[in-house]
Design a protein around this motif. Structure first.
Motif, short mmCIF file in Angstrom:
data_model
loop_
_atom_site.label_atom_id
_atom_site.label_comp_id
_atom_site.label_asym_id
_atom_site.label_seq_id
_atom_site.Cartn_x
_atom_site.Cartn_y
_atom_site.Cartn_z
N GLY A 1 0.82 -1.21 0.00
CA GLY A 1 0.00 0.00 0.00
C GLY A 1 0.85 1.25 0.00
N SER A 2 0.32 2.31 0.56
CA SER A 2 0.98 3.61 0.54
C SER A 2 2.14 3.66 1.53
N ARG A 3 3.03 4.62 1.30
CA ARG A 3 4.13 4.81 2.24
C ARG A 3 3.59 5.21 3.62
N MET B 1 5.77 -0.32 -0.52
CA MET B 1 5.13 0.98 -0.35
C MET B 1 5.19 1.89 -1.58
N SER B 2 6.34 2.40 -1.93
CA SER B 2 6.39 3.50 -2.89
C SER B 2 7.52 3.29 -3.87
N GLN C 1 -2.14 2.05 -12.25
CA GLN C 1 -2.24 1.69 -10.84
C GLN C 1 -1.46 0.41 -10.53
N CYS D 1 2.38 -0.97 -8.87
CA CYS D 1 3.56 -0.58 -8.09
C CYS D 1 4.80 -0.50 -8.96
N ILE E 1 -8.32 7.41 -4.24
CA ILE E 1 -7.12 7.30 -5.08
C ILE E 1 -7.21 8.29 -6.25
N ALA F 1 -6.44 11.74 -4.89
CA ALA F 1 -5.02 11.88 -4.58
C ALA F 1 -4.20 12.03 -5.85
N TYR F 2 -4.58 11.31 -6.91
CA TYR F 2 -3.88 11.44 -8.19
C TYR F 2 -4.05 12.85 -8.75
N GLU G 1 6.32 9.58 -5.66
CA GLU G 1 5.35 8.83 -6.44
C GLU G 1 4.03 9.58 -6.58
N PHE H 1 0.61 8.17 -7.83
CA PHE H 1 0.03 6.88 -8.18
C PHE H 1 -1.07 7.04 -9.21
#
Length: 517
Positions: free
Chosen positions: A238-240, A263-264, A297, A299, A337, A340-341, A389, A391
């Motif tokens: 998942g996220s940092r 994470m990232s 989406q 990693c 998400i 946030a993008y 990042e 995402f």
């Protein structure tokens, strides 16, 4: 009546509930899902603790048969699982069918690993009573399971990195009971997968505490799970911010435990001059295909490109810009998400020296529109935050003046999952000095491909230095992932009758063993 969560073999319903959300519309889906209570979290962990000693000493064949049974149970539910996952994730049917195949494939890979036996790490050094100046006692070692594992479902892989995904498969293979915290964006998908595992637990006659599934939004459930003293390790994708929060909880326990968090990562792509001269346009189009795949989406999404400034780079950017303009807006996994993008793109495109070269069509609030940006290395080196990042379906091209500036850019990057080299033979002299830097920075180096395909195999490394992962010695994909949930134990001068089967003189498990005089 709200849908149940799974505490061992028991289906429980709590007083509070939440609903699944349709990714494409942001609207609530039919059905309520019970939020796991604190008491039931504690019971799930206690059941896992009670099951641990019996489960970890099941034979490798028994655990392999269990993993095979999970795969079969998932396949029996394939139509329902994929249909629900399409609604909850916004991912298309073809992608999810492939992801389900990957999920069952990695379960069966770990079954093969168990049957091969190398994971046990059995070592035998017989006693040397006549050795001078001191005799050597009989010494034997093996790997054992660390204990119950907490696994957190991932937003971007509702199947392969979630309830029955790689963390769960590798932990179960190691002999660790698992308590899964389902991702709140996938409650229906998670319950269907959890029921498949519970069915396999019962069919294989295993202790009920081998698997539990807990559900609910917010951070309290995950915090309580990681803080429970029965839990001995954590798997997270998942996220940092989310990974660091769990690491802080695990480190603050009376008995700190490891958190294996992915994470990232921005996964740099290096374009070398001869390769660009030979196929700049083809590379530009393929690059856009990789960065925009499933709304970016992944990693391993190629978040930055590093190249020497040249007319050939301009050709690459021209082809990439044209291709990107045709990338339709795609539904993102969740509204959060998507938001946030949008914020990340706004921040990045407004930074000094950053230019937006191309933009795909905008969609609604649930969608992510593709973006191609560029910056000179001088501006990037003065603002390292440009490499954080974002995402989603965007990428930043970094124009470098010379080879020394490429080195400076690479040295300034954080740890990454991957680095990609697009090279021809004439580029080898320029590429060779960069490999030691990349080895320090990433977990996987690939040539003349794109990083958004991760093979589930014995040699795959899906990990890297922080913040790509919390422990660069490990991988979350492939056969080596089992080693996160094992630890060595040495047995000195124990009589054969008291040794574990893996180390007995007759080798009743038939494991491969290393013996030294």
């Amino acid at each position: 009546m709200s849908s149940a969560y799974l505490i061992g073999a028991q289906r429980r319903t709590g007083a509070a509930s939440f609903t699944g959300i349709e990714a494409a519309t942001g609207k609530a889906l039919d059905g309520d899902f019970a939020i796991t209570t604190a008491d039931d979290i504690a019971q799930a962990c206690a059941l896992a603790g009670a099951a641990f000693d019996a489960y970890r000493e099941t034979t490798p064949e028994a655990r392999a048969a269990f993993l095979d049974a999970i795969a079969a149970a998932l396949e029996a539910r394939a139509e329902a699982i994929v249909a629900r996952a399409m609604l909850e994730s916004g991912l298309p049917q073809g992608r999810l069918n492939g992801e389900l195949g990957r999920t069952t494939g990695q379960l069966r890979l770990f079954a093969k690993v168990l049957r091969e036996g190398d994971w046990a790490g059995a070592i035998i050094e017989p006693a040397l009573p006549e050795r001078q100046p001191l005799p050597r006692p009989d010494l034997r070692a093996r790997q054992i399971a660390v204990g119950p594992v907490a696994v957190f479902g991932a937003s971007n892989f509702p199947l392969a990195f979630s309830v029955a995904g790689g963390d769960t498969a590798s932990a179960l293979a190691a002999g660790c009971p698992v308590v899964v915290k389902a991702h709140p964006a996938h409650p229906g998908t998670s319950l269907l997968a959890g029921e498949a595992i519970a069915e396999a637990v019962a069919a294989c006659g295993l202790p009920e505490g081998v698997f539990s599934l807990i559900q609910g939004p917010g951070n309290d459930i995950g915090t309580a799970l990681v803080a429970n003293p029965h839990i001995k390790a954590v798997g997270f994708t998942g996220s940092r911010g989310g990974g660091l929060a769990l690491i802080a909880v695990a480190a603050s326990r009376l008995e700190p435990i490891p958190v294996y968090a992915e994470m990232s990562s921005i996964n740099p792509v290096l374009l070398f001059p001869a390769a660009l001269a030979a196929r700049a346009e083809d590379l530009g189009r393929a690059y856009v295909g990789s960065l925009s795949l499933f709304a970016g989406q992944f990693c391993t999404n190629p978040g930055v490109v590093v190249a020497l400034d040249s007319p050939d780079l301009d050709r690459f950017l021209g082809a990439a810009s044209e291709a990107l303009k045709g990338v339709a807006p795609q539904v993102m996994l969740t509204g959060g998400i998507a938001a946030a993008y949008a914020r990340g793109i706004e921040t990045l495109s407004g930074a000094d020296g950053v230019a937006v070269l191309a933009a795909g069509p905008d969609g609604d609030a649930q969608c992510g529109a593709a973006r191609l940006l560029a910056v000179d290395a001088d501006d990037l080196l003065s603002n390292p935050a440009l490499t954080h990042e974002v995402f989603g379906p965007s990428s930043l091209v970094i124009r470098c003046k010379d080879a020394e500036q490429i080195v400076a850019v690479l040295e300034g990057l954080e740890g990454q999952l991957t680095a990609t080299l697009h090279i021809d033979e004439a580029d080898y002299p320029l590429a060779a000095p960069l490999l030691p830097i990349l080895e320090r920075k990433v977990g996987r180096i690939l040539a003349n491909g794109w990083p958004t395909g991760v093979e589930v195999s014995r040699s795959m490394v899906h990990g890297g230095p922080f913040p790509a992962t919390s422990d660069p010695r490990t991988t979350s994909v492939g056969a080596m992932a089992i080693h996160r949930f094992l630890r060595p134990v040495c047995y000195q001068a124990l009589p054969d009758a008291l040794l574990p089967d893996a180390l007995k003189a007759g080798n009743p498990l038939g494991l491969p063993r290393r013996q030294f005089d």
